[in-house]
Motif scaffolding. Structure first.
Motif, PDB file in Angstrom:
ATOM      1  N   PHE A  51      45.921  65.524  83.874  1.00 45.65           N
ATOM      2  CA  PHE A  51      47.265  65.829  83.375  1.00 45.65           C
ATOM      3  C   PHE A  51      48.291  64.794  83.812  1.00 45.65           C
ATOM      4  O   PHE A  51      49.252  64.525  83.086  1.00 45.65           O
ATOM      5  N   PHE A  52      48.115  64.197  84.985  1.00 50.77           N
ATOM      6  CA  PHE A  52      49.062  63.166  85.404  1.00 50.77           C
ATOM      7  C   PHE A  52      48.809  61.849  84.680  1.00 50.77           C
ATOM      8  O   PHE A  52      49.747  61.136  84.336  1.00 50.77           O
ATOM      9  N   VAL A  53      47.532  61.519  84.444  1.00 53.35           N
ATOM     10  CA  VAL A  53      47.223  60.278  83.740  1.00 53.35           C
ATOM     11  C   VAL A  53      47.782  60.304  82.322  1.00 53.35           C
ATOM     12  O   VAL A  53      48.394  59.335  81.864  1.00 53.35           O
ATOM     13  N   THR A  54      47.590  61.406  81.615  1.00 56.67           N
ATOM     14  CA  THR A  54      48.060  61.481  80.237  1.00 56.67           C
ATOM     15  C   THR A  54      49.575  61.638  80.138  1.00 56.67           C
ATOM     16  O   THR A  54      50.140  61.474  79.051  1.00 56.67           O
ATOM     17  N   ALA A  55      50.231  61.941  81.245  1.00 53.98           N
ATOM     18  CA  ALA A  55      51.704  62.054  81.250  1.00 53.98           C
ATOM     19  C   ALA A  55      52.366  60.734  81.610  1.00 53.98           C
ATOM     20  O   ALA A  55      53.585  60.681  81.813  1.00 53.98           O
ATOM     21  N   SER A  56      51.591  59.671  81.674  1.00 57.08           N
ATOM     22  CA  SER A  56      52.126  58.359  82.064  1.00 57.08           C
ATOM     23  C   SER A  56      53.308  57.956  81.193  1.00 57.08           C
ATOM     24  O   SER A  56      54.327  57.445  81.688  1.00 57.08           O
ATOM     25  N   LEU A  57      53.198  58.184  79.887  1.00 52.09           N
ATOM     26  CA  LEU A  57      54.270  57.788  78.968  1.00 52.09           C
ATOM     27  C   LEU A  57      55.563  58.536  79.280  1.00 52.09           C
ATOM     28  O   LEU A  57      56.649  57.952  79.263  1.00 52.09           O
ATOM     29  N   TYR A  58      55.446  59.832  79.595  1.00 49.88           N
ATOM     30  CA  TYR A  58      56.636  60.630  79.934  1.00 49.88           C
ATOM     31  C   TYR A  58      57.334  60.050  81.161  1.00 49.88           C
ATOM     32  O   TYR A  58      58.570  59.878  81.169  1.00 49.88           O
ATOM     33  N   PHE A  59      56.570  59.754  82.214  1.00 50.18           N
ATOM     34  CA  PHE A  59      57.172  59.245  83.441  1.00 50.18           C
ATOM     35  C   PHE A  59      57.834  57.888  83.216  1.00 50.18           C
ATOM     36  O   PHE A  59      58.951  57.647  83.685  1.00 50.18           O
ATOM     37  N   LYS A  60      57.167  57.002  82.480  1.00 54.36           N
ATOM     38  CA  LYS A  60      57.729  55.667  82.250  1.00 54.36           C
ATOM     39  C   LYS A  60      58.971  55.734  81.377  1.00 54.36           C
ATOM     40  O   LYS A  60      59.954  55.006  81.619  1.00 54.36           O
ATOM     41  N   GLU A  61      58.955  56.607  80.364  1.00 49.80           N
ATOM     42  CA  GLU A  61      60.140  56.741  79.504  1.00 49.80           C
ATOM     43  C   GLU A  61      61.312  57.318  80.276  1.00 49.80           C
ATOM     44  O   GLU A  61      62.454  56.885  80.106  1.00 49.80           O
ATOM     45  N   ARG A  62      61.016  58.284  81.141  1.00 49.12           N
ATOM     46  CA  ARG A  62      62.114  58.893  81.907  1.00 49.12           C
ATOM     47  C   ARG A  62      62.724  57.896  82.887  1.00 49.12           C
ATOM     48  O   ARG A  62      63.944  57.836  83.045  1.00 49.12           O
ATOM     49  N   LEU A  63      61.887  57.105  83.539  1.00 40.60           N
ATOM     50  CA  LEU A  63      62.402  56.090  84.450  1.00 40.60           C
ATOM     51  C   LEU A  63      63.237  55.066  83.689  1.00 40.60           C
ATOM     52  O   LEU A  63      64.301  54.641  84.158  1.00 40.60           O
ATOM     53  N   ALA A  64      62.788  54.683  82.517  1.00 39.19           N
ATOM     54  CA  ALA A  64      63.524  53.700  81.713  1.00 39.19           C
ATOM     55  C   ALA A  64      64.875  54.237  81.270  1.00 39.19           C
ATOM     56  O   ALA A  64      65.886  53.539  81.319  1.00 39.19           O
ATOM     57  N   VAL A  65      64.905  55.528  80.866  1.00 36.19           N
ATOM     58  CA  VAL A  65      66.160  56.153  80.433  1.00 36.19           C
ATOM     59  C   VAL A  65      67.136  56.260  81.594  1.00 36.19           C
ATOM     60  O   VAL A  65      68.317  55.939  81.479  1.00 36.19           O
ATOM     61  N   ASN A  66      66.631  56.700  82.761  1.00 30.88           N
ATOM     62  CA  ASN A  66      67.512  56.848  83.921  1.00 30.88           C
ATOM     63  C   ASN A  66      68.089  55.508  84.366  1.00 30.88           C
ATOM     64  O   ASN A  66      69.251  55.397  84.744  1.00 30.88           O
ATOM     65  N   VAL A  67      67.243  54.474  84.324  1.00 23.30           N
ATOM     66  CA  VAL A  67      67.732  53.147  84.697  1.00 23.30           C
ATOM     67  C   VAL A  67      68.808  52.678  83.723  1.00 23.30           C
ATOM     68  O   VAL A  67      69.836  52.137  84.110  1.00 23.30           O
ATOM     69  N   ALA A  68      68.575  52.913  82.424  1.00 20.79           N
ATOM     70  CA  ALA A  68      69.555  52.494  81.410  1.00 20.79           C
ATOM     71  C   ALA A  68      70.880  53.222  81.588  1.00 20.79           C
ATOM     72  O   ALA A  68      71.958  52.619  81.467  1.00 20.79           O
ATOM     73  N   VAL A  69      70.804  54.532  81.880  1.00 21.79           N
ATOM     74  CA  VAL A  69      72.029  55.307  82.089  1.00 21.79           C
ATOM     75  C   VAL A  69      72.794  54.789  83.294  1.00 21.79           C
ATOM     76  O   VAL A  69      74.026  54.596  83.256  1.00 21.79           O
ATOM     77  N   ASN A  70      72.088  54.534  84.395  1.00 17.28           N
ATOM     78  CA  ASN A  70      72.749  54.036  85.606  1.00 17.28           C
ATOM     79  C   ASN A  70      73.394  52.665  85.372  1.00 17.28           C
ATOM     80  O   ASN A  70      74.490  52.389  85.852  1.00 17.28           O
ATOM     81  N   MET A  71      72.697  51.804  84.630  1.00 11.59           N
ATOM     82  CA  MET A  71      73.251  50.481  84.353  1.00 11.59           C
ATOM     83  C   MET A  71      74.501  50.583  83.495  1.00 11.59           C
ATOM     84  O   MET A  71      75.481  49.853  83.694  1.00 11.59           O
ATOM     85  N   THR A  72      74.494  51.523  82.532  1.00 15.25           N
ATOM     86  CA  THR A  72      75.676  51.717  81.677  1.00 15.25           C
ATOM     87  C   THR A  72      76.862  52.226  82.489  1.00 15.25           C
ATOM     88  O   THR A  72      77.997  51.772  82.323  1.00 15.25           O
ATOM     89  N   LEU A  73      76.589  53.183  83.403  1.00 11.83           N
ATOM     90  CA  LEU A  73      77.657  53.706  84.264  1.00 11.83           C
ATOM     91  C   LEU A  73      78.236  52.619  85.154  1.00 11.83           C
ATOM     92  O   LEU A  73      79.457  52.553  85.363  1.00 11.83           O
ATOM     93  N   ASN A  74      77.377  51.759  85.667  1.00  7.78           N
ATOM     94  CA  ASN A  74      77.866  50.666  86.511  1.00  7.78           C
ATOM     95  C   ASN A  74      78.754  49.715  85.727  1.00  7.78           C
ATOM     96  O   ASN A  74      79.753  49.188  86.240  1.00  7.78           O
ATOM     97  N   MET A  75      78.399  49.494  84.469  1.00  7.11           N
ATOM     98  CA  MET A  75      79.211  48.613  83.633  1.00  7.11           C
ATOM     99  C   MET A  75      80.592  49.210  83.388  1.00  7.11           C
ATOM    100  O   MET A  75      81.613  48.512  83.411  1.00  7.11           O
ATOM    101  N   VAL A  76      80.635  50.552  83.159  1.00  5.35           N
ATOM    102  CA  VAL A  76      81.902  51.218  82.861  1.00  5.35           C
ATOM    103  C   VAL A  76      82.765  51.340  84.110  1.00  5.35           C
ATOM    104  O   VAL A  76      83.974  51.042  84.096  1.00  5.35           O
TER     105      VAL A  76
END
Length: 455
Positions: A32-57
């Protein structure tokens, strides 16, 4: 001297069903953790993007490069390392902690960790914090999974050999569950959060059911007869082929034509004073099963060397069909592998070839290395090795044989090993085999980095 009762019947195949379910539970966390790899990577990417946007603002800073957490590599490392370490420690742990305590505690811990992962789906947090919690969860869930697998393999080793095959088949079904869950998530129109929440709630419910099944097992007469070895060893009974059993046992047995009569083909009289002999040391048991230990290491080493790091890179030759292109990897890689692996794990209950004494057995196992170049020469875009098997059908056939041989020979190894030692040493043999299984997984995962670079 032979006043003991004959082995009871597994009525309704209740013990067989529970052993199968326990096998499923043993590999549920990993799959179940191996097949959830895409979920974890997408969530990390989204969180990083949100934080970078907040830092810019807020701070007026400019977005730089997105942070690369190298999630897959860390997940593999933090999964295999505790699995390897704790399967070894479990070979000694069983001498101080009762099997029921080890199994029940591990199942409850895995349930709690899955629950934590499901709860975090709706919790927003810093990407570094989320990454750290996820890595810690992966470490601990594989730690408890290692203890659980070693304990269950040792317990199943006390039962007739076909139950080891059923246990391995259950492990194969865990992979199918994960693959089907992946397919549903790919085709589902649900939003990512609800899909992920449902995905992680599924193993939570499954672990509760598996724990209930394990609790029921000691109450079954058939299972109790074989699992209480310390008591039954005082009544000299062990496993051996039917042709060698004592005539007195035949005389006292039920009518062999009766379908409800006890099956005595795994039954034998032990050596004289066996019940007075102490358990063998871990090293002494290893000397008896080292061939099977080496084979199980080779089997999973070859498998993890190319699956999934190479197989997920193979693409369909029908590039114009968008929907097929979307599900090709899920169907032809994950579902095909796990389905044929399950078939392979089930076949030894019908046919066992080569026999455990045959010198051909390790030769056939080692020959599986041929699958490595075959899979690397499938339709992988921009491969440095070139493409020989470009059609989808060729990849499907190679994957089917690759997966079937993995399940078949792994199941044979796990079934043969307990037969090479006395019944009182079966638990040690099972724990050792689980360690070498984990060693094969670790070696294969390490080698996969090299093969991934080659293609």
């Amino acid at each position: 001297m032979l006043g003991q009762k004959n082995p009871p019947v597994d009525r309704g195949q209740a013990t067989a069903i529970i052993v199968f379910i326990l096998g499923l539970g043993a590999l549920l966390p990993w799959n179940f953790f191996v097949t959830a790899s895409l979920y974890f990577k997408e969530r990390l990417a989204v969180n990083v993007a949100v934080n970078m946007t907040l830092n810019m603002v807020v701070n007026g800073t400019h977005a730089g490069h997105t942070k690369d957490y190298n999630f897959d590599s860390w997940m593999a490392f933090l999964s295999m390392l505790p699995l390897l370490l704790f399967t070894l420690l479990n070979s000694f742990l069983y001498q101080w902690v009762r099997e029921r305590v080890r199994v029940a505690f591990s199942m409850v811990a895995i349930l709690l960790l899955f629950s934590l992962t499901a709860a975090l789906v709706r919790v927003q947090m810093e990407p570094d914090t989320f990454f750290s919690i996820t890595m810690a969860t992966i470490w601990f869930i594989n730690t408890f999974s290692a203890v659980l697998q070693g304990s269950l393999f040792g317990m199943v080793g006390l039962l007739p050999s076909r139950y080891s095959t059923l246990f391995m088949s259950g492990q194969g079904l865990a992979g199918i569950f994960a693959a089907v869950a992946m397919l549903i998530s790919v085709l589902s129109n649900a939003d990512g959060i609800n899909a992920a929440l449902g995905y992680f709630i599924t193993p939570c419910v499954a672990m509760v059911a598996i724990l209930a099944c394990y609790t029921l097992l000691p109450h079954l007469e058939f299972a109790r007869f074989y699992l209480n070895r310390d008591e039954t060893d005082k009544q000299p009974i062990e496993k051996m082929p039917i042709k060698s059993r004592d005539k007195t046992v035949l005389k006292n047995s039920e009518d062999p034509k009766d379908p409800e009569a006890p099956v005595l083909q795994d039954y034998k009289l032990p050596e004289k004073h066996t019940h007075n002999q102490p358990r063998l040391s871990v090293f002494a048991v290893f000397k008896k099963i080292w061939v099977m230990a080496a084979c199980i290491t080779c089997i999973f080493g070859v498998t993890l060397a190319v699956f999934p790091v190479i197989t997920v890179k193979v693409q369909t030759s029908y590039r114009g069909y968008t929907r097929w292109d979307k599900v090709f990897t899920c169907v032809c890689c994950f579902i095909m592998f796990n389905s044929m692996d399950l078939v392979g794990r089930s076949v030894p209950s019908l046919v066992q070839w080569p026999r455990k004494e045959s010198r051909l057995f390790p030769v056939v196992v080692v020959s599986r290395v041929l699958f490595i170049p075959l899979l690397m020469m499938c339709n992988i875009p921009d491969s440095k090795l070139g493409t020989i098997f470009s059609h989808d059908f060729a990849f499907v056939v190679i994957m089917a044989l690759f997966a079937f041989s993995n399940g078949y020979f792994a199941s044979l190894c796990m079934a043969y090993a307990p037969q090479l030692v006395r019944s009182r040493d079966c638990e040690t043999a099972g724990a050792l085999m689980t360690f070498f299984l984990a060693l094969g997984l670790s070696l294969g995962a390490s080698i996969s980095f090299l093969f991934g670079y080659l293609v």
